[in-house]
Design an enzyme around this catalytic site. Sequence first.
Site, PDB file in Angstrom:
ATOM      1  N   GLU A 445      69.915  49.497  77.966  1.00 56.07           N
ATOM      2  CA  GLU A 445      70.971  50.493  78.186  1.00 56.07           C
ATOM      3  C   GLU A 445      70.552  51.864  77.677  1.00 56.07           C
ATOM      4  O   GLU A 445      70.808  52.880  78.334  1.00 56.07           O
ATOM      5  CB  GLU A 445      72.278  50.052  77.512  1.00 56.07           C
ATOM      6  N   HIS A 448      68.423  53.571  80.202  1.00 56.27           N
ATOM      7  CA  HIS A 448      69.190  54.293  81.218  1.00 56.27           C
ATOM      8  C   HIS A 448      69.661  55.635  80.672  1.00 56.27           C
ATOM      9  O   HIS A 448      69.533  56.669  81.312  1.00 56.27           O
ATOM     10  CB  HIS A 448      70.455  53.504  81.597  1.00 56.27           C
ATOM     11  N   ASP A 521      70.714  46.918  88.897  1.00 58.90           N
ATOM     12  CA  ASP A 521      70.091  48.250  89.003  1.00 58.90           C
ATOM     13  C   ASP A 521      69.173  48.307  90.210  1.00 58.90           C
ATOM     14  O   ASP A 521      69.156  49.281  90.962  1.00 58.90           O
ATOM     15  CB  ASP A 521      69.246  48.552  87.751  1.00 58.90           C
TER      16      ASP A 521
HETATM   17 ZN    ZN Z   1      70.736  48.363  83.863  1.00 55.55          ZN
END
Ligand code: ZN
Length: 636
Positions: A445, A448, A521
Amino acid sequence: MEMNEKKRRQSMILYAIIACAILIAINSLFSPSRAANAPKEASYSEFIQMVNDNKVDDVILDTTSGEIQFTTGDGDNKESWTCTQFPGDDTLVQRLEDHGVTYSAVTQSSDDSSSLIFYMLLSYVLPIGLLLLAGWWLNRRLKKAMGGDGPSMTFGGGMGGMGGLGKSGAKVVNGEETGVTFKDVAGQDEAKESLAEIVSFLENPNRYAQIGAKLPHGALLVGPPGTGKTLLAKAVAGEAQVPFFSISGSEFVEMFVGRGAAKVRDLFKQANEKAPCIVFIDEIDTIGKKRGMSINSNDEREQTLNQLLTEMDGFDNHKGIVVLAATNQPDVLDPALLRPGRFDRRIPVELPDLAGRKAILKLHASDVKMEGHIDLDVIARSTPGASGADLANIINEAALRAVRMGRSRVTQEDLEESVEVVIAGEKRKSTVLSEHEKQVVSYHEIGHAIVAATRKEGAPVQKITIVPRTSGALGYTMQVEEDEHFLTTRQEAEDKIAVLCGGRAAEELIFNEMTTGAANDIEKATELARNMVTQYGMSDEFGMVALGQVRNRYLNDGSTLTCAEGTAQKIDDVVIEMIEKGHQEALSTLKANRFKLHELARYLQKKETITGQEFMDIFTRDDGFAPRRSDGSTAK
Ligand code: ZN
Ligand code: ADP
Ligand code: MG
């Protein structure tokens, strides 16, 4: 629609079960072979054996059917027998006399045959009659139940109340009774404007008739689910204070052929009596699909559609009947429906924009008790793409959460939490991640988030969490646009792909391994890259050529390629290249910010949920590891 389909199937099964039960019950009641003292069967040789053993008492020889009826034993042991295989034995009478058996012969009398007819009547005609009766009753029940709003279907209890139910099953609610006006519809100003003319027409049809102005017979409300199409239709009736007849397209697809058309005829007959009024047909695509388009052509549906077209052409619109219909699939409708004099007016009902979302939230928030300092703006900002129904649901979820927490007012936190419940799926408490998994998800995370924070454009990070959701996501990074915008530049799209690659890139960089956590994703990045190539003309290789066709822009179900096979192969190559570019971009960004990645991932792992502010505070803190872009320049 699916609901009704299911209901119908359920009730068909129920009907079949009841039918079988009745048949079995009646047959066991009346069939002589099942009666309590039904005679046993014996073969002729068994019968002779019993005669020889002096067991047989009483014999009746039926000369018509050749059947032998006899009894054995006496008192409690007395038993009756039949033997149907009488071979025409000449010695039988002699034998009976030898063993002292009393015997008699009968010819089947008219009495007996009438009892046979009676039996036939009871066991065949009666059950069939009962079945037909039960079928009729069930069908009526079903129609009533489907006319109602409730998802449940009651067979025992009455479904009365709630306005008059005509033969057509269309609900009749007086305009005053819908209790809905334009005030109850937030946003959707353009739709309301288009509908205002219809309201004025319904209020005074004569004014239009005098000038000779013709108003459209029908208007089609087109938009994604939950945007307030039904609400708007009700509001038109409410504003004009006229009766509101509503029926759903799926209700027309009836059990018996010919019913749908009859229903339509009925519906318009009722409407004619109550004019001026609104006739609302929800989910019109279920009956209004292009004829002959579906694989299993449905005669019933076609008949219904034809009847609808006939009625719309036939009615006298000086009386003031306006037919409104709603659909989220305008492109599958039969063109005949859209011809002048039918649904020739199309009213788009789109998903609400930021201002619209705020207005809808405000409207629904007025129904619940809230703390003084609630900021609905934040909620509106974090819900792009939400429909009016979603937003109404968010407010309700927040109120439910407040009750669960034993509070009497809704707080900001309740609202923010319910955004996630409605938009991202509820927190899944039962999924317990191991420490190592939590670590991997944390790095993923933060990966990202760091890639997002180092893009020039792109929305700031609002929240990062590693608390699993019921949607299946083990964590997520939420980005919120500062201003809503409807155009995405090529740069922004490429950045988005890099951000989506950031999770997997972090896993590779730190653990030198891959996990399944990046599946979603990957899917999103691939779809975006593919759309850039096939729809947005954003690739150098193909330029401005449409290579795909969007299937249904409301249902968001992707697109179909419309190109040669060789081109499809090339598209794949370009898509792969674009994603690999994003992947490399993410990798080098994370390498340049390796220390911040470690620090932030550890922090997230400990706290589980952090705000965008906390993230930026740590990320931009000048401690010798200032954030860097992949090219090495200092970011922000
Ligand atoms: Zn992800
Ligand atoms: P649709 O018919 O387009 O699927 P509905 O009219 O059934 O949507 O909307 C469902 C619910 O969502 C409404 O009952 C209302 O509570 C809420 N809603 C949707 N759009 C709006 C809006 N524009 N203003 C207020 N409430 C809305
Ligand atoms: Mg609806």
